[in-house]
Design a protein around this motif. Structure first.
Motif, PDB file in Angstrom:
ATOM      1  N   THR A   1      32.107  44.390 -11.015  1.00 61.79           N
ATOM      2  CA  THR A   1      30.787  43.796 -11.127  1.00 61.79           C
ATOM      3  C   THR A   1      30.801  42.605 -12.079  1.00 61.79           C
ATOM      4  N   LEU A   2      29.811  41.750 -11.904  1.00 60.34           N
ATOM      5  CA  LEU A   2      29.566  40.651 -12.821  1.00 60.34           C
ATOM      6  C   LEU A   2      28.331  41.004 -13.642  1.00 60.34           C
ATOM      7  N   ALA A   3      28.497  41.097 -14.947  1.00 63.24           N
ATOM      8  CA  ALA A   3      27.389  41.473 -15.827  1.00 63.24           C
ATOM      9  C   ALA A   3      26.717  40.224 -16.381  1.00 63.24           C
ATOM     10  N   VAL A   4      25.394  40.246 -16.433  1.00 62.10           N
ATOM     11  CA  VAL A   4      24.628  39.127 -16.991  1.00 62.10           C
ATOM     12  C   VAL A   4      24.632  39.242 -18.512  1.00 62.10           C
ATOM     13  N   LEU A   5      25.073  38.188 -19.189  1.00 64.75           N
ATOM     14  CA  LEU A   5      25.066  38.152 -20.643  1.00 64.75           C
ATOM     15  C   LEU A   5      23.764  37.582 -21.190  1.00 64.75           C
ATOM     16  N   THR A   6      23.269  36.547 -20.573  1.00 61.67           N
ATOM     17  CA  THR A   6      22.022  35.940 -21.010  1.00 61.67           C
ATOM     18  C   THR A   6      21.539  34.959 -19.947  1.00 61.67           C
TER      19      THR A   6
END
Length: 212
Positions: free
Chosen positions: A92-97
């Motif tokens: 998965t690609l996690a949203v940091l900001t």
């Protein structure tokens, strides 16, 4: 991993300058992604890139624009990594900001994501001048300019990992400290004096079979 194509970067820089002038006139609302790509060997290294057209001396993150009606930020991030670096993202690609900034007249909403590369062997497109796997403290780039997006993404990643390592709150033991330490059961609650059972005197009740 340098990209040595002398003519295309010049054309890209000229096109980028024209695009910035157009933004100042139209003041559009745009959307973009930046990707903090982690090395597949789990060493903590991340990929920093130099673009061929916008601020080519500064180390930054791969990424680009997208249209939310056509694709999500995660899909756009995977596409940009594939197009610019020839790499795939595993898991998965996690949203940091997500930040909204105003640059060159446009209002740009940028989502910063992080994910792990399937391979460390990048093949640069003409949009990138150079790419390098670096330590997360950026000591490999000491003395070289870095973008706010690269630094911000690393700060956010450290904050997320710090929260994951912090243990949750423990439930308090209701027993007194000494009893809890020695493994004794908690004392019973004091209920106060109990009333004595009622006694029937000679005058309080009639005997069975007696007459009134």
């Amino acid at each position: 991993m340098p990209n040595r194509s002398p003519l295309l970067p010049c054309l890209l820089r000229a096109g980028h300058q024209l695009q910035r002038l157009w933004w100042r006139v139209r003041r559009p609302r745009t959307f973009g992604v930046q990707v903090l790509l982690r090395h597949p060997d789990r060493s903590g290294r991340v990929l920093a890139v130099r673009h061929s057209y916008a601020d080519p001396e500064r180390w930054s993150l791969p990424g680009g624009g997208y249209r939310p009606r056509r694709e999500s930020a995660q899909d756009a991030a995977r596409r940009e990594v594939r197009e610019e670096l020839g790499l795939e993202v595993t898991g998965t690609l996690a949203v940091l900001t997500t930040r909204t900034v105003t640059t060159s007249g446009k209002r740009d909403t940028v989502t910063v994501l992080t994910g792990t590369a399937a391979s460390a062997d990048a093949h640069l497109s003409y949009e990138l001048r150079e790419a390098r796997w670096v330590r997360p403290d950026l000591t490999d780039l000491a003395g070289e300019p870095t973008s706010q997006w690269l630094r911000m993404a690393l700060d956010r990643l450290r904050a997320v990992r710090g929260r994951q390592r912090t243990p949750g709150p423990q439930r308090a033991d209701p027993r007194p400290h000494g009893a809890a330490r020695r493994g004794r059961p908690p004392p019973r609650a004091h209920r106060g004096p109990q009333p004595a059972p009622a006694r029937h005197g000679h005058h309080g009740a009639r005997r069975r079979g007696s007459c009134a």
